[in-house]
Design an enzyme around this catalytic site. Sequence first.
Site, mmCIF file in Angstrom:
data_model
loop_
_atom_site.group_PDB
_atom_site.id
_atom_site.type_symbol
_atom_site.label_atom_id
_atom_site.label_comp_id
_atom_site.label_asym_id
_atom_site.label_seq_id
_atom_site.Cartn_x
_atom_site.Cartn_y
_atom_site.Cartn_z
ATOM 1 N N HIS A 137 22.699 21.545 55.624
ATOM 2 C CA HIS A 137 23.802 22.444 56.002
ATOM 3 C C HIS A 137 24.586 21.774 57.123
ATOM 4 C CE1 HIS A 137 22.199 25.929 53.723
ATOM 5 N NE2 HIS A 137 21.057 25.281 53.902
ATOM 6 N N GLU B 202 12.704 30.791 48.537
ATOM 7 C CA GLU B 202 12.361 30.482 49.930
ATOM 8 C C GLU B 202 11.831 31.791 50.544
ATOM 9 O OE1 GLU B 202 15.738 29.801 52.481
ATOM 10 O OE2 GLU B 202 14.570 28.823 54.059
ATOM 11 N N HIS C 219 19.958 18.302 50.520
ATOM 12 C CA HIS C 219 20.041 19.689 51.018
ATOM 13 C C HIS C 219 20.170 19.672 52.541
ATOM 14 C CE1 HIS C 219 18.802 24.078 50.401
ATOM 15 N NE2 HIS C 219 18.859 23.942 51.718
ATOM 16 N N ASP D 237 17.301 20.404 55.632
ATOM 17 C CA ASP D 237 17.888 21.743 55.729
ATOM 18 C C ASP D 237 18.820 21.856 56.951
ATOM 19 O OD1 ASP D 237 18.224 24.205 54.517
ATOM 20 O OD2 ASP D 237 16.354 25.086 55.249
ATOM 21 N N ASP D 238 18.249 22.105 58.111
ATOM 22 C CA ASP D 238 19.013 22.262 59.365
ATOM 23 C C ASP D 238 18.223 21.518 60.450
ATOM 24 O OD1 ASP D 238 20.865 24.632 58.392
ATOM 25 O OD2 ASP D 238 18.822 25.207 57.875
ATOM 26 N N HIS E 165 20.141 28.585 46.653
ATOM 27 C CA HIS E 165 18.955 28.856 47.454
ATOM 28 C C HIS E 165 18.168 29.973 46.766
ATOM 29 C CE1 HIS E 165 20.850 26.593 50.667
ATOM 30 N NE2 HIS E 165 19.837 26.822 51.499
HETATM 31 N N1 ADE Z 1 21.568 28.561 55.829
HETATM 32 C C1 ADE Z 1 21.183 27.560 56.611
HETATM 33 N N2 ADE Z 1 19.888 27.259 56.400
HETATM 34 C C2 ADE Z 1 19.437 28.117 55.454
HETATM 35 C C3 ADE Z 1 18.205 28.316 54.810
HETATM 36 N N3 ADE Z 1 17.122 27.586 55.091
HETATM 37 N N4 ADE Z 1 18.127 29.286 53.891
HETATM 38 C C4 ADE Z 1 19.193 30.035 53.610
HETATM 39 N N5 ADE Z 1 20.368 29.888 54.172
HETATM 40 C C5 ADE Z 1 20.509 28.935 55.099
HETATM 41 ZN ZN ZN Z 2 19.195 25.522 53.044
#
Ligand code: ADE
Ligand code: ZN
Length: 328
Positions: free
Chosen positions: A14, A195, A12, A273-274, A192
């Site tokens: 992005h 969350e 996961h 994630d990011d 997703h």
């Molecule tokens: N896009 C990038 N990171 C995200 C996240 N944690 N949740 C939803 N969309 C995203």
């Molecule tokens: Zn994500």
Amino acid sequence: MTVSDMAKVELHLHHEGAAPPAFIRGLAAEKKVDLSGIFNEHGGYHYKDFWDFLKVYEAATSVLQTPEDYARLTTAVLEESAAAGVVYSETFLSPDFCGDRDVGAWREYLAAIREAADAAEAEHGIVLRGIVTCIRHFGPQKARETAACAAETAGDWIVGFGIAGDENAGALEDFVWSFDCTREAGLRLTAHAGEWGGPESVRDALDHLRVERIGHGVRAIEDLALVDRLAEDGVVLEVCPGSNVVLGVYSDWRAHPIHRLRERGVKVTVSTDDPPFFHTTMVNEYNRLADAFEWDEGVFEDIARTSAEAAFCDVATKDKILKRLERS
Ligand code: ADE
Ligand code: ZN
């Protein structure tokens, strides 16, 4: 061997969200775009909350304007991942950002990304595959166009389809067409959910979109019947604990439910994630989890194997990854 050195599998990530801030600043300077508002005084990304994060994310992405920009991004992202011990990674790619959902343009972006990924595999041994992702707050019509791009390019490299963005925007049911279309094209599915939405959002993803993996999914913990369903059906959660803690879904690492979900039999995996947005790396995730829950190497070996088994790539690639995990 420490957990930092272990071979890791990340499911996961992005693609734009993994862009180092210095990389985005460099591109902004080249293209003479003023992005000063999205950085803090230390040069990192600056945002107030999840919704502001989405805005900053899209602003940063605005300087990624050509296939060549995405090729450079891919090189930068895979260098970081390989340095953290990642041997296999699946990245979310959005035709919304890569050619405005035009199939011909999307193919050009994809070719550039694949070429950079092949070079990174030759140099660092890291294997990358792509999951085409629609953006929930862009609405169901754009998602259909994104799904069409995904279906056109489904194969050995684009292996999945998913949905990201604002979990509270619109209803997941409105995206059923896109998920049915991409399933028919042979893509594996993830969404997703759980969350920013509660357990009902995870149920919607399973019942309406019929996904086999859930991005995050951690708020399933608020409904133990759902947790048991996830465990029984072998649904895999792409858990990103550092992201959840930084964005305030949970107050700290010890409050995160990943340990409880795992103890109750849910297949959990670990991702970033990011990563630069959340000041994390796979090494950091492993170390913080080891500290918070006294997880030893055996737990991380199990998680890496679960991740490889849940990967959307073909069987031959998966076997190669599993062998690399055995050797590490
Ligand atoms: N896009 C990038 N990171 C995200 C996240 N944690 N949740 C939803 N969309 C995203
Ligand atoms: Zn994500």
